[in-house]
Design a protein around this motif. Structure first.
Motif, short mmCIF file in Angstrom:
data_model
loop_
_atom_site.label_atom_id
_atom_site.label_comp_id
_atom_site.label_asym_id
_atom_site.label_seq_id
_atom_site.Cartn_x
_atom_site.Cartn_y
_atom_site.Cartn_z
N LEU A 22 -2.72 -38.15 -41.72
CA LEU A 22 -3.50 -38.16 -42.95
C LEU A 22 -4.37 -39.42 -43.05
N ALA A 23 -3.79 -40.56 -42.70
CA ALA A 23 -4.54 -41.82 -42.75
C ALA A 23 -5.70 -41.80 -41.76
N ASN A 24 -5.47 -41.31 -40.55
CA ASN A 24 -6.54 -41.22 -39.55
C ASN A 24 -7.65 -40.28 -40.00
N THR A 25 -7.28 -39.18 -40.62
CA THR A 25 -8.28 -38.25 -41.14
C THR A 25 -9.12 -38.91 -42.23
N ALA A 26 -8.47 -39.63 -43.13
CA ALA A 26 -9.19 -40.31 -44.21
C ALA A 26 -10.12 -41.39 -43.65
N LEU A 27 -9.63 -42.15 -42.68
CA LEU A 27 -10.46 -43.21 -42.08
C LEU A 27 -11.64 -42.64 -41.31
N ALA A 28 -11.42 -41.56 -40.59
CA ALA A 28 -12.52 -40.92 -39.85
C ALA A 28 -13.58 -40.42 -40.82
N SER A 29 -13.15 -39.87 -41.92
CA SER A 29 -14.09 -39.39 -42.94
C SER A 29 -14.87 -40.55 -43.54
N ALA A 30 -14.18 -41.64 -43.86
CA ALA A 30 -14.85 -42.82 -44.42
C ALA A 30 -15.86 -43.38 -43.42
N GLU A 31 -15.50 -43.36 -42.15
CA GLU A 31 -16.38 -43.84 -41.09
C GLU A 31 -17.65 -42.98 -41.02
N ARG A 32 -17.48 -41.68 -41.08
CA ARG A 32 -18.64 -40.77 -41.03
C ARG A 32 -19.54 -40.95 -42.25
N ILE A 33 -18.94 -41.15 -43.42
CA ILE A 33 -19.73 -41.36 -44.64
C ILE A 33 -20.48 -42.68 -44.56
N ALA A 34 -19.83 -43.71 -44.05
CA ALA A 34 -20.49 -45.01 -43.91
C ALA A 34 -21.68 -44.90 -42.95
N ALA A 35 -21.49 -44.20 -41.84
CA ALA A 35 -22.59 -44.02 -40.88
C ALA A 35 -23.73 -43.23 -41.52
N LEU A 36 -23.39 -42.19 -42.27
CA LEU A 36 -24.41 -41.41 -42.96
C LEU A 36 -25.18 -42.28 -43.95
N ASN A 37 -24.47 -43.09 -44.71
CA ASN A 37 -25.12 -43.97 -45.69
C ASN A 37 -26.05 -44.97 -45.01
N LEU A 38 -25.58 -45.58 -43.93
CA LEU A 38 -26.41 -46.55 -43.21
C LEU A 38 -27.65 -45.90 -42.60
N ASN A 39 -27.47 -44.75 -41.98
CA ASN A 39 -28.62 -44.05 -41.37
C ASN A 39 -29.62 -43.61 -42.43
N THR A 40 -29.11 -43.14 -43.56
CA THR A 40 -30.00 -42.71 -44.64
C THR A 40 -30.75 -43.90 -45.23
N ALA A 41 -30.04 -44.99 -45.44
CA ALA A 41 -30.69 -46.19 -45.98
C ALA A 41 -31.77 -46.69 -45.03
N ARG A 42 -31.47 -46.72 -43.74
CA ARG A 42 -32.45 -47.17 -42.75
C ARG A 42 -33.67 -46.25 -42.76
N SER A 43 -33.44 -44.98 -42.76
CA SER A 43 -34.54 -44.01 -42.76
C SER A 43 -35.38 -44.12 -44.02
N MET A 44 -34.73 -44.27 -45.17
CA MET A 44 -35.47 -44.38 -46.43
C MET A 44 -36.28 -45.68 -46.47
N LEU A 45 -35.72 -46.75 -45.93
CA LEU A 45 -36.44 -48.02 -45.88
C LEU A 45 -37.68 -47.90 -44.99
N GLU A 46 -37.50 -47.31 -43.82
CA GLU A 46 -38.63 -47.12 -42.90
C GLU A 46 -39.70 -46.23 -43.52
N ASP A 47 -39.28 -45.13 -44.14
CA ASP A 47 -40.24 -44.23 -44.79
C ASP A 47 -40.94 -44.94 -45.95
N GLY A 48 -40.17 -45.72 -46.71
CA GLY A 48 -40.76 -46.45 -47.83
C GLY A 48 -41.82 -47.44 -47.38
N MET A 49 -41.53 -48.12 -46.29
CA MET A 49 -42.50 -49.09 -45.76
C MET A 49 -43.75 -48.36 -45.27
N ALA A 50 -43.57 -47.26 -44.56
CA ALA A 50 -44.71 -46.49 -44.06
C ALA A 50 -45.53 -45.95 -45.23
#
Length: 183
Positions: A22-50
């Motif tokens: 259960l702990a590994n499942t929760a951590l893997a999910s948190a990891e995926r959400i963090a990666a999604l958030n970082l990628n989205t933030a990076r993409s939005m920043l790049e798009d905003g600058m453009a």
């Protein structure tokens, strides 16, 4: 029923393994959400600058308004894609946790059934009614668990359908507003 130290150790090991899963499942999910958030933030920043560079390069207000309108659709699509990805991660995590819990519940059912069989064999005369009542209660609990599983699945399916419908409606509405056409 646990009657030996080996059985006790095995039961504890199974519990620890289940908690680790259960702990590994929760951590893997948190990891995926963090990666999604970082990628989205990076993409939005790049798009905003453009987009800002494009707006600064506009020669007149009409061109600036045209650029602004053109930038809305991709931004909405990016937000919708983010929400879909977030829902997908949550749904997959829920599914994994449900499978783990079902497995644990199944194991618990086997142990209780085994215990009931042993108790029925060793029960004093006249205790048939009590054993039957406990078996009936276990069957009712199993039935309730199955009903709960079905209700949760129906709710998840309905939520997924509603999210898809709302996302598509949002994209279509923004697209219609920015192009002046109905889809």
């Amino acid at each position: 029923m646990i009657t030996t130290p080996e059985q006790f150790a095995a039961a504890n090991k199974a519990s620890v393994d289940a908690m680790l899963s259960l702990a590994n499942t929760a951590l893997a999910s948190a990891e995926r959400i963090a990666a999604l958030n970082l990628n989205t933030a990076r993409s939005m920043l790049e798009d905003g600058m453009a987009n800002t560079k494009a707006m600064l390069g506009a020669k007149d207000p009409r061109e600036a308004m045209s650029l602004s309108a053109a930038q809305i659709q991709p931004a909405v699509e990016q937000i919708v894609a983010y929400n879909r990805s977030l829902y997908e991660i949550s749904a997959q995590t829920k599914e994994e946790v449900s499978k783990l819990l079902e497995s644990q519940f199944g194991e618990f059912q086997k142990q209780v059934s085994s215990l009931m069989e042993k108790a029925a064999k060793n029960a004093p005369a006249g205790s048939d009614v009590a054993v039957a009542a406990v078996k009936s209660a276990l069957e009712a609990a199993n039935s309730a668990f199955d009903n709960m599983k079905n209700i949760v699945k129906q709710a998840a399916d309905m939520t997924e359908s509603n999210i898809a419908t709302a996302s598509n409606a949002t994209v279509n509405a923004v697209s219609s507003a920015t192009t002046g056409k109905k889809k």
